[in-house]
Design an enzyme around this catalytic site. Structure first.
Site, short mmCIF file in Angstrom:
data_model
loop_
_atom_site.label_atom_id
_atom_site.label_comp_id
_atom_site.label_asym_id
_atom_site.label_seq_id
_atom_site.Cartn_x
_atom_site.Cartn_y
_atom_site.Cartn_z
N TRP A 1 -15.57 36.42 62.43
CA TRP A 1 -15.97 35.11 61.74
C TRP A 1 -17.34 35.06 61.41
CZ3 TRP A 1 -17.26 30.08 64.37
CH2 TRP A 1 -17.22 29.00 63.46
N ASP B 1 -12.09 33.65 71.95
CA ASP B 1 -11.96 32.41 70.82
C ASP B 1 -10.64 32.62 70.30
OD1 ASP B 1 -12.50 30.76 68.99
OD2 ASP B 1 -13.77 32.11 67.64
N LYS C 1 -6.36 23.87 63.60
CA LYS C 1 -5.29 24.56 62.93
C LYS C 1 -3.94 24.56 63.41
CE LYS C 1 -9.40 27.01 62.01
NZ LYS C 1 -10.63 26.64 62.95
#
Length: 391
Positions: A128, A209, A244
């Site tokens: 990311w 993460d 999300k």
């Protein structure tokens, strides 16, 4: 003072949003910004979220400060979903609410810098794009290693093993818990086992993460690598995002969890997390965490959320299957998980896809598979072939 500033480059994904909106051609396809979209192309508010917001509207009687630790009931209710029900996690795991997963990563980075400023952050690439800047801004050294070969669309596991084997005791390893962003390529269970063994043998600290739990293979399956690692190591950090899997993108609901070597370190970790949060954002935003708490406190709303999340997961995997079936060269996409896959292409090719075919994806070749419809598969394949990305 401000005369001394230099212009910083604009965020490329934000520019992509504007370009897509300005494109007046019919049939344009948005594979850019990483949000879930339904069969109508919308990013809807989940039904469970609407129900929770109605409940809060009727019952919430104050907007007073929460304190730097945030909504601790929210933090506690997430723990069994993320970590399971091992007694180990009750005794040695402490959490704090953060402004989204990014806030959790930043708070974790500052906690590492406070505890061990000489620690290096091992970061597999590609990753990311905000990972490295977050750690660097916290004054930590970032050491990259090659995680995946985009041409072959597979993990470069020898590179992963070499990086962990050469790391120093106390170094931190950033790991995507599931649904890797940007590639969608996850480790196999056997590879996770080998990584766990290396973490233990080299006395490295995993920083997991976990931003897409439930959008890969389901809540339990997506949490399995995190639970495997934390069951084996002495210390760990986990950054969690509800953006999300609860569809709470703009509400910024997240948490940082820290597992300590022994019970005596819990209080020290918690006090440092609270102190660092205090000077960063003082108090976290309440609404998103309150929504999640209300959902998880209610058996009815929780069941509704889980069913909706399963539908979202099935849709994303269905889009993957449709695109993979449209071209043999894209068969790997059906084996990957999460919102993203990352094709091997140049910036010039990505620009050509936008200019000639109205297909919008990041310059890196990252595609948001949740942004397409199954009926778009043929158009995407035709464009990729025209630009030399497929045979």
């Amino acid at each position: 003072m401000f005369d001394q500033l230099n212009n910083r480059p604009a965020d490329s994904l934000l520019a992509l949003i504007k370009a897509f909106q300005a494109d007046d051609r019919t049939g344009k396809i948005d594979l850019g910004v990483g949000v879930y979209r339904d069969a109508m192309g919308r990013t809807p508010v989940m039904r469970a979220v609407k129900a929770a917001e109605q409940f809060l509207l009727e019952t919430q009687d104050s907007k007073k400060y929460l304190g730097p630790e945030g909504d601790q009931q929210f933090v506690q209710l997430l723990k069994p979903i993320v970590f399971g029900k091992s007694p180990k996690f009750d005794r040695r795991l402490v959490g704090i609410q953060t402004p989204g997963g990014s806030g959790a990563l930043r708070l974790g980075a500052e906690l590492i810098q406070t505890a061990n400023p000489s620690a290096k952050i091992l970061l597999g690439t590609p990753s990311w794009p905000n990972h490295a800047p977050i750690f660097s801004s916290a004054r930590l050294a970032v050491k990259d290693y090659a995680f995946v070969d985009l041409t072959l669309q597979q993990v470069k596991f020898d590179s992963v093993v070499d990086a962990l084997s050469s790391a120093a005791e106390g170094d931190v390893v950033l790991l995507h818990g599931c649904c890797h962003n940007p590639t969608g390529i996850n480790f196999t269970i056997e590879q996770w086992r080998q990584i766990t063994e290396l973490l233990v043998a080299r006395r490295l600290v995993p920083f997991i993460d976990l931003a897409y739990q439930g959008l890969g293979d389901g809540l339990e399956q997506d949490a399995a690598p995190t639970r495997m690692i934390l069951d084996a190591v002495d210390e760990a950090l986990t950054a969690y995002s509800c953006d999300k899997n609860f569809g709470l993108y703009r509400e910024r609901a997240g948490a940082l969890y820290v597992m300590t070597r022994n019970i005596d370190d819990i209080g020290k970790a918690e006090s440092n997390m609270a102190a660092l949060a205090r000077v960063n954002w003082s108090m976290p935003p309440d609404h998103g965490a309150a929504v999640v708490r209300a959902i998880l406190e209610s058996p009815e709303m929780s069941a509704m959320w889980r069913a909706e999340l399963d539908e979202m997961c099935e849709r994303v995997n269905g889009n993957r299957a449709a695109l993979a079936a449209a071209a043999p060269d894209l068969a790997f996409i059906s084996r990957q998980r999460g919102l993203f896959s990352n094709l091997s292409m140049s910036m010039e090719t990505a620009a050509a896809l936008r200019a000639k075919h109205s297909i919008y994806m990041a310059d890196s070749g990252r595609m948001n598979l949740a942004g397409m419809q199954p009926a778009d598969a043929d158009a995407i394949v035709t464009a990729l072939r025209a630009e030399g990305c497929l045979k």
